[in-house]
Design an enzyme around this catalytic site. Structure first.
Site, PDB file in Angstrom:
ATOM      1  N   HIS A 107       0.852  -1.191   0.000  1.00 65.80           N
ATOM      2  CA  HIS A 107       0.000   0.000   0.000  1.00 65.80           C
ATOM      3  C   HIS A 107       0.884   1.236   0.000  1.00 65.80           C
ATOM      4  O   HIS A 107       1.947   1.232   0.638  1.00 65.80           O
ATOM      5  CB  HIS A 107      -0.905   0.017   1.248  1.00 65.80           C
ATOM      6  CG  HIS A 107      -2.082   0.910   1.093  1.00 65.80           C
ATOM      7  ND1 HIS A 107      -2.004   2.269   1.311  1.00 65.80           N
ATOM      8  CD2 HIS A 107      -3.348   0.653   0.690  1.00 65.80           C
ATOM      9  CE1 HIS A 107      -3.186   2.800   1.067  1.00 65.80           C
ATOM     10  NE2 HIS A 107      -4.021   1.846   0.687  1.00 65.80           N
TER      11      HIS A 107
ATOM     12  N   ASP B 287      -7.907  -5.654   0.056  1.00 67.31           N
ATOM     13  CA  ASP B 287      -8.376  -6.540  -1.016  1.00 67.31           C
ATOM     14  C   ASP B 287      -7.928  -7.988  -0.848  1.00 67.31           C
ATOM     15  O   ASP B 287      -8.369  -8.858  -1.589  1.00 67.31           O
ATOM     16  CB  ASP B 287      -7.871  -6.022  -2.377  1.00 67.31           C
ATOM     17  CG  ASP B 287      -8.468  -4.670  -2.707  1.00 67.31           C
ATOM     18  OD1 ASP B 287      -9.687  -4.531  -2.578  1.00 67.31           O
ATOM     19  OD2 ASP B 287      -7.724  -3.755  -3.088  1.00 67.31           O
TER      20      ASP B 287
HETATM   21  N1  CMC Z   1       4.003  -7.625  -4.725  1.00 63.52           N
HETATM   22  C1  CMC Z   1       5.330  -7.589  -4.931  1.00 63.52           C
HETATM   23  N2  CMC Z   1       6.102  -6.510  -4.846  1.00 63.52           N
HETATM   24  C2  CMC Z   1       5.480  -5.376  -4.506  1.00 63.52           C
HETATM   25  C3  CMC Z   1       4.109  -5.311  -4.256  1.00 63.52           C
HETATM   26  C4  CMC Z   1       3.365  -6.495  -4.364  1.00 63.52           C
HETATM   27  N3  CMC Z   1       2.056  -6.499  -4.135  1.00 63.52           N
HETATM   28  N4  CMC Z   1       3.774  -4.052  -3.949  1.00 63.52           N
HETATM   29  C5  CMC Z   1       4.906  -3.328  -4.013  1.00 63.52           C
HETATM   30  N5  CMC Z   1       5.951  -4.147  -4.344  1.00 63.52           N
HETATM   31  C6  CMC Z   1       7.358  -3.759  -4.458  1.00 63.52           C
HETATM   32  C7  CMC Z   1       7.643  -3.035  -5.753  1.00 63.52           C
HETATM   33  O1  CMC Z   1       7.997  -3.942  -6.786  1.00 63.52           O
HETATM   34  C8  CMC Z   1       8.769  -2.145  -5.346  1.00 63.52           C
HETATM   35  O2  CMC Z   1       9.941  -2.931  -5.282  1.00 63.52           O
HETATM   36  P1  CMC Z   1      11.374  -2.328  -5.713  1.00 63.52           P
HETATM   37  O3  CMC Z   1      11.666  -1.268  -4.695  1.00 63.52           O
HETATM   38  O4  CMC Z   1      12.297  -3.474  -5.698  1.00 63.52           O
HETATM   39  O5  CMC Z   1      11.182  -1.747  -7.098  1.00 63.52           O
HETATM   40  C9  CMC Z   1       8.416  -1.736  -3.909  1.00 63.52           C
HETATM   41  O6  CMC Z   1       7.634  -2.816  -3.419  1.00 63.52           O
HETATM   42  C10 CMC Z   1       7.623  -0.444  -3.811  1.00 63.52           C
HETATM   43  O7  CMC Z   1       6.460  -0.586  -4.637  1.00 63.52           O
HETATM   44  P2  CMC Z   1       5.752   0.587  -5.412  1.00 63.52           P
HETATM   45  O8  CMC Z   1       5.100   0.027  -6.620  1.00 63.52           O
HETATM   46  O9  CMC Z   1       6.733   1.720  -5.626  1.00 63.52           O
HETATM   47  O10 CMC Z   1       4.691   1.050  -4.347  1.00 63.52           O
HETATM   48  P3  CMC Z   1       3.457   1.999  -4.612  1.00 63.52           P
HETATM   49  O11 CMC Z   1       3.220   2.725  -3.357  1.00 63.52           O
HETATM   50  O12 CMC Z   1       3.679   2.815  -5.842  1.00 63.52           O
HETATM   51  O13 CMC Z   1       2.263   0.990  -4.951  1.00 63.52           O
HETATM   52  C11 CMC Z   1       0.482  -0.525  -4.682  1.00 63.52           C
HETATM   53  C12 CMC Z   1       1.288   0.631  -4.051  1.00 63.52           C
HETATM   54  C13 CMC Z   1      -0.725  -0.814  -3.799  1.00 63.52           C
HETATM   55  C14 CMC Z   1       0.004  -0.117  -6.071  1.00 63.52           C
HETATM   56  C15 CMC Z   1       1.405  -1.763  -4.756  1.00 63.52           C
HETATM   57  O14 CMC Z   1       1.801  -2.180  -3.469  1.00 63.52           O
HETATM   58  C16 CMC Z   1       0.730  -2.912  -5.506  1.00 63.52           C
HETATM   59  O15 CMC Z   1       0.830  -2.974  -6.738  1.00 63.52           O
HETATM   60  N6  CMC Z   1       0.040  -3.860  -4.780  1.00 63.52           N
HETATM   61  C17 CMC Z   1      -0.700  -4.913  -5.441  1.00 63.52           C
HETATM   62  C18 CMC Z   1      -2.035  -4.364  -5.944  1.00 63.52           C
HETATM   63  C19 CMC Z   1      -3.004  -4.138  -4.805  1.00 63.52           C
HETATM   64  O16 CMC Z   1      -3.190  -4.973  -3.938  1.00 63.52           O
HETATM   65  N7  CMC Z   1      -3.692  -2.982  -4.829  1.00 63.52           N
HETATM   66  C20 CMC Z   1      -4.699  -2.625  -3.830  1.00 63.52           C
HETATM   67  C21 CMC Z   1      -4.242  -1.507  -2.965  1.00 63.52           C
HETATM   68  S1  CMC Z   1      -5.260  -1.285  -1.472  1.00 63.52           S
HETATM   69  C22 CMC Z   1      -6.852  -0.907  -2.001  1.00 63.52           C
HETATM   70  C23 CMC Z   1      -6.961   0.220  -2.946  1.00 63.52           C
HETATM   71  O17 CMC Z   1      -6.311   1.264  -2.801  1.00 63.52           O
HETATM   72  O18 CMC Z   1      -7.746   0.103  -3.866  1.00 63.52           O
END
Ligand code: CMC
Length: 428
Positions: A305, A362
């Protein structure tokens, strides 16, 4: 409380006022930045950018705290209903008994779609995703209420009630239409969530038995999704509202933003991921190895998140509910076992621990929805129904803010500098 932060630009010291929120969060007000320095800020993904001041929802991502209008989410989940919570979010306080009756009556009065709207559903192919139908129909509904545009402030309570009530009717109609089932009209005698389940699953002449534990489980899902401060879809709603677009148009845009798998669409993606792992006979470890070596850009859906760097308090409540609902319905689900196993491995794995990735809302919600018979492609629609009061509360804040300006970010241009036009002959 305000203060001042000094920054040095090309040897010149410039002061910017700070603003401190009621929970102590400090923001630097940089509205004078460009005028004073010629620079803008660059913050892709807005991880450090506050787009507004808001009195609706508070999140402390480090501590795993979520509060709606000052009330802890766990307390609301235990004691309140989705409709009471909707009133709280939109109007700022929990309703008195009389206010709750008025609000509920307004929802009931507004629950029917204009009859002509039923024909619009016929234009969608059976393969249409319900989120596409939902967004289109919410926008279409505005055209049946002309005063939504020119009397938007004055008529706000009606339009807010209409939207909360009708989003559920539209959702149920889209489900019935996609399956070739006859439309079931809402009943005036049923409460919000029970009425939704009635419209989804009853048949003409044969009403579904509404089990209280199922109604309560879905009501809780709606409540837990009701707001989450400046997430992607809510920011979208506020941005559209800032152009003075109407409530329905703004909410329709919110539905589109919510649909993506990194946001609300994650609940569908989680279930698809769990089904795939189950189908392959994996205990989760093979899948997690793929996630960690980033082959195929796989993510553990339902984990991570932007704000929470600790447990998402909604996930904690939903996980508890999974066990409870399955027990009440005398069901078991192998996907719940896989989800728990994935969580256990991930919470002890350096990849997830070092990145502070925890289960989000989720991760477990789909297991409950599946147990109560909500089909997979309707999962994100349930999120949208739940999020509607939050979007409406945020729309209201924009509408009532005398200092609200159209949201219009800037950019750093990286394209070609001036070049002269070449005719087709010159281009060869
Ligand atoms: N699985 C594997 N790696 C992850 C995940 C994950 N679910 N989430 C983040 N990472 C890694 C990402 O690859 C990155 O690694 P590195 O530093 O090596 O490049 C690091 O963690 C930081 O990730 P980010 O993409 O920069 O983080 P963000 O804040 O931009 O994204 C997020 C947040 C929710 C989009 C992301 O965690 C994600 O894609 N999660 C899976 C999708 C999900 O469950 N979404 C629902 C969010 S909660 C409800 C809502 O808001 O709707």
């Amino acid at each position: 409380m305000t203060g001042n932060v000094e920054m040095n630009f090309d040897g010149k010291t410039i002061g910017f006022p700070t603003i401190v929120g009621s929970e102590g969060e400090v923001g630097v007000n940089i509205t004078a930045l460009r005028n004073q320095t010629g620079c803008i800020t660059l913050d892709p993904g807005y991880g450090n950018t506050g787009s507004c001041e808001s009195a609706i929802t508070f999140i402390d991502g480090e501590e795993g705290i979520l509060r709606y209008r000052g009330y802890d989410i766990a307390e609301l989940a235990a004691k309140s209903t989705f409709i009471e919570t909707s009133y709280l979010l939109i109007y700022g306080n929990l309703p008195s008994r009389a206010q709750l009756v008025d609000f509920s009556n307004l929802l009931t009065e507004n629950q029917m779609l204009h009859e002509d709207m039923r024909h619009l559903f016929d234009g969608f192919p059976p393969t249409a995703h319900p989120m596409a139908i939902l967004s289109a129909m919410i926008n279409a509904a505005s055209s049946y209420h002309p005063n939504i545009i020119n009397k938007r402030e004055e008529r706000f309570p009606w339009h807010a009630a209409r939207l909360i009530s009708q989003v559920r009717t539209i959702a149920a109609y889209s489900y019935r239409k996609a399956r070739g089932l006859p439309t079931i009209y809402p009943k005036t005698t049923l409460k919000y969530t029970a009425n939704f389940l009635h419209m989804m699953f009853s048949h003409p002449g044969e009403d579904i038995e509404l089990k209280p534990e199922i109604v309560r489980a879905l009501d809780l899902i709606f409540l837990l999704h009701a707001d989450h401060e400046q997430n992607c879809s809510t920011s979208t709603v506020r941005m559209v509202a800032s152009s003075r677009a109407n409530l329905f148009a703004s909410a329709s845009a919110g539905v589109c933003a919510l649909w993506g798998p990194l946001h609300g669409g994650a609940n569908q993606a989680v279930l698809e991921m769990l089904q795939e792992i189950h189908h392959e006979g994996d205990d989760g470890s093979k899948f997690l190895a793929q996630v960690k070596d980033k082959t195929g850009n796989r993510r553990l859906m339902g984990f991570g998140h932007r704000v929470y760097k600790n447990f998402d308090p909604r996930a904690v409540i939903i996980k508890e509910q999974c066990d409870k609902v399955l027990a009440q319905l005398h069901k078991s689900d192998p996907l719940l076992d896989i989800a728990k196993k994935l969580e256990e491995i991930a919470l002890h794995d350096d990849y997830f621990v070092s990145r502070k990735l925890y289960p989000n809302v989720d991760f477990y919600s789909g297991i409950i929805m599946r147990a109560i018979g909500i089909p997979l492609d309707m999962f994100t629609v349930m999120f949208a129904i739940g999020r509607m009061p939050g979007w409406i509360a945020n729309f209201k804040e924009v509408m009532e803010d005398p200092e609200s300006r159209i949201a219009r970010p800037r950019q750093i241009y990286t394209g070609p500098t001036l070049r002269s036009y070449k005719t087709l002959d010159q281009r060869g």
